[in-house]
Design a protein around this motif. Structure first.
Motif, mmCIF file in Angstrom:
data_model
loop_
_atom_site.group_PDB
_atom_site.id
_atom_site.type_symbol
_atom_site.label_atom_id
_atom_site.label_comp_id
_atom_site.label_asym_id
_atom_site.label_seq_id
_atom_site.Cartn_x
_atom_site.Cartn_y
_atom_site.Cartn_z
ATOM 1 N N UNK A 391 0.691 -1.076 -0.092
ATOM 2 C CA UNK A 391 -0.162 0.135 -0.020
ATOM 3 C C UNK A 391 0.857 1.232 -0.158
ATOM 4 N N UNK A 392 2.035 1.167 0.706
ATOM 5 C CA UNK A 392 2.868 2.541 0.729
ATOM 6 C C UNK A 392 3.610 2.616 -0.610
ATOM 7 N N UNK A 393 3.979 1.630 -1.144
ATOM 8 C CA UNK A 393 4.608 1.496 -2.383
ATOM 9 C C UNK A 393 3.602 2.179 -3.568
ATOM 10 N N UNK A 394 2.312 1.701 -3.467
ATOM 11 C CA UNK A 394 1.339 2.171 -4.454
ATOM 12 C C UNK A 394 1.000 3.792 -4.095
ATOM 13 N N UNK A 395 1.235 4.153 -2.943
ATOM 14 C CA UNK A 395 1.102 5.615 -2.551
ATOM 15 C C UNK A 395 2.314 6.291 -2.997
ATOM 16 N N UNK A 396 3.388 5.608 -2.765
ATOM 17 C CA UNK A 396 4.905 6.318 -3.069
ATOM 18 C C UNK A 396 4.650 6.533 -4.881
ATOM 19 N N UNK A 397 4.276 5.366 -5.380
ATOM 20 C CA UNK A 397 4.056 5.814 -6.922
ATOM 21 C C UNK A 397 3.326 7.041 -7.641
ATOM 22 N N UNK A 398 2.366 7.065 -6.630
ATOM 23 C CA UNK A 398 1.471 8.299 -7.057
ATOM 24 C C UNK A 398 2.197 9.560 -6.788
ATOM 25 N N UNK A 399 3.234 9.735 -6.134
ATOM 26 C CA UNK A 399 4.020 10.965 -5.881
ATOM 27 C C UNK A 399 5.202 11.093 -6.586
ATOM 28 N N UNK A 400 5.328 10.017 -7.506
ATOM 29 C CA UNK A 400 6.604 9.895 -8.224
ATOM 30 C C UNK A 400 7.775 8.831 -7.753
ATOM 31 N N UNK A 401 7.504 8.352 -6.544
ATOM 32 C CA UNK A 401 8.641 7.426 -5.859
ATOM 33 C C UNK A 401 8.608 6.161 -6.518
ATOM 34 N N UNK A 402 10.004 5.817 -6.271
ATOM 35 C CA UNK A 402 10.454 4.736 -6.990
ATOM 36 C C UNK A 402 11.214 3.455 -6.044
#
Ligand SMILES: Cc1cc2nc3c(=O)[nH]c(=O)nc-3n(C[C@H](O)[C@H](O)[C@H](O)COP(=O)(O)OP(=O)(O)OC[C@H]3O[C@@H](n4cnc5c(N)ncnc54)[C@H](O)[C@@H]3O)c2cc1C
Length: 448
Positions: A391-402
């Motif tokens: 879930x945190x990974x999905x949220x990070x992707x939404x703000x440009x995280x990798x």
């Protein structure tokens, strides 16, 4: 039978060896190999791969065993234990060090410091292997200035998935060289690496600077990532009273000879709490081995052997100041308050060179690592924490995280394709060329 191609190379099938190769530091995923090769030469690795390849049997390397989610396991295949390939030879005249893939970073440090030299970037914990860190990339306290551990490799000796021993470098076989560094063991196994060294400081002054709120912490980390006053900068979020978090910058200024007396030059313009700052002088060697004591304590308490559903992400710096506190406020992260470490490392995009290390665009980045320990014998809790990672990974992707792929996170081949983005086609081409049978390092789940 070793040395006779076509026949099964001599592998170990003792229960204790198979069990060890079935697990890793993550203690979450387990898969059993049919044999373990205690590699003593590149030739032995080549023979095993030449044997396994035509049969499509999985082959993975094992160095320090610090993988988190089965990335070094080989289900019904072969694990190549690199431990015996532990040669470490410093060549001071050339400022290089030749290390076997199974050598641990603590042995690299010992040999280099004996000559007054050190790798410019080192992982914080020195118990991982040379091959394991170079295949993932490797971040350390100096990454904001000097990039990845893997960015300081001069030459590699590898065995490809097609069973060829190749020496590669930026000049010789550059495609293979760049496919191996931070390449998650997809194209070749590393057998030996030549690392570049720089003169080592003798002393460090270490500053721990406490920030009660994320705003000043991230502003100060941003400032420190941009200038060269500190050789090492790492940070942490730590539980504070009343359910809050406080933020700590751990910054280190290297010196040779006299340590300057004016701390104001280093921290005078920063926005930390002045009266709680901690300052200490250490030898550089003591500083580099600083986590050995933590490891001893965690082993003694049993935490080292428990499941570790860790997650590491690279965030655009401008997103970190709001993303990190909101993740830490989630109920799913509550366990981090009692048993774990939240690491926050400033990074500079232009310092990161290995093409297969994926990162957000932009110059200032923040590495967020949720390093937690789950209770033993509670697979339900471990499953919830792995789901929370997702879930945190999905949220990070939404703000440009990798993702930094040293994480306990189930990834599908589609996820990996998205992760690699424009580099995906190059990886597919390299895989087809160097590991035609797709036998290497299947634990990441890159391919259908
Ligand atoms: C306590 C702790 C602290 C850590 N601190 C840091 C840190 O500060 N910075 C950082 O960047 N990472 C850090 N890590 C992550 C760690 O460095 C990586 O997980 C690294 O890949 C571990 O290497 P290993 O040899 O110990 O693990 P292994 O489990 O043996 O290997 C890890 C992966 O690398 C592959 N591999 C191993 N050897 C080779 C080889 N010779 N050729 C090709 N592939 C190979 C394996 O197949 C597997 O996929 C830390 C991990 C732990 C547990």
């Amino acid at each position: 039978m070793t040395g006779t191609s076509g026949l099964i190379p001599t592998t170990v099938t003792r229960e204790a060896d198979l069990l060890r190769a079935s697990a890793d530091f993550g203690h979450i995923v387990e898969s059993r190999p049919r044999g373990v090769l205690a590699a003593r030469s590149a030739d032995a690795v080549r023979e095993l791969i030449a044997f396994a390849g035509p049969q499509g049997l999985a082959v993975s390397a094992r160095g320090g065993g610090q993988a988190l989610y089965g990335e070094g396991q080989a289900d019904d295949g072969y694990v190549v234990d690199m431990a015996a390939l532990d040669e470490v030879r410093c060549v001071p005249g050339e400022r290089t060090l030749v290390a076997g893939a199974g050598a641990l970073w603590r042995d690299v440090v010992r040999a280099a410091l004996a000559e007054g030299l050190a790798p410019p970037v080192l992982p914080d914990h020195l118990g991982s292997s040379v091959g394991g860190v170079l295949s993932t990339g490797g971040f350390g306290g100096s990454s904001h200035r000097f990039g990845l551990v893997a960015d300081w490799v001069r030459e590699l000796e590898v065995v490809t998935g097609t069973g060829e021993c190749v020496t590669c470098s930026p000049e010789v076989e550059p495609e293979l060289f760049h496919a191996v560094l931070a390449g998650l063991g997809q194209c070749a196994l590393i057998v030996r690496a030549t690392l570049r060294l720089v003169p080592a400081p003798t002393l460090v002054r270490r500053y721990r600077l406490y920030h009660p709120a994320p705003g000043t912490f991230f502003a100060d980390q941003r400032r420190l990532a941009r200038d060269a006053r500190f050789g090492h900068v790492v940070g942490q979020a730590r539980p504070a009273l009343g359910g809050d978090w406080q933020y700590v910058i751990d910054a280190v200024a290297p010196h040779t000879g006299q340590v300057p007396t004016d701390d104001g030059l280093f921290v005078g313009d920063l926005d930390h709490e002045q009266d709680t700052a901690e300052i200490e002088d250490l030898s550089y060697e003591e500083y580099l081995y600083r986590l050995d004591r933590d490891e001893r304590l965690l082993r003694a308490s049993g935490e080292w052997q428990r499941p570790h559903p860790w997650l590491t992400l690279l965030l655009p710096e401008e997103a970190a100041a709001s993303f990190v506190p909101s993740v830490l406020a989630e109920g799913a992260q509550e366990g981090l308050r009692g048993c774990g470490v939240v690491q926050l490392r400033p990074l500079t995009g232009s310092a990161l060179h290995a093409p297969l290390l994926r990162r957000p665009p932009g110059e200032l980045l923040c590495l967020l690592s949720l390093m937690r320990t789950a209770p033993p014998e509670r697979p339900d809790v471990v499953g919830q924490l792995v789901a929370a990672n997702r879930a945190v990974y999905e949220r990070a992707r939404a703000v440009g995280g990798v993702l930094y792929p040293v994480s306990a996170l189930p990834m599908t081949p589609e996820d990996w394709r998205a992760h690699y983005g424009p580099a995906w086609d190059d990886l597919v081409r390299a895989k087809a060329l160097y590991d035609t049978n797709r036998i290497l390092t299947r634990g990441y789940g890159l391919w259908p």
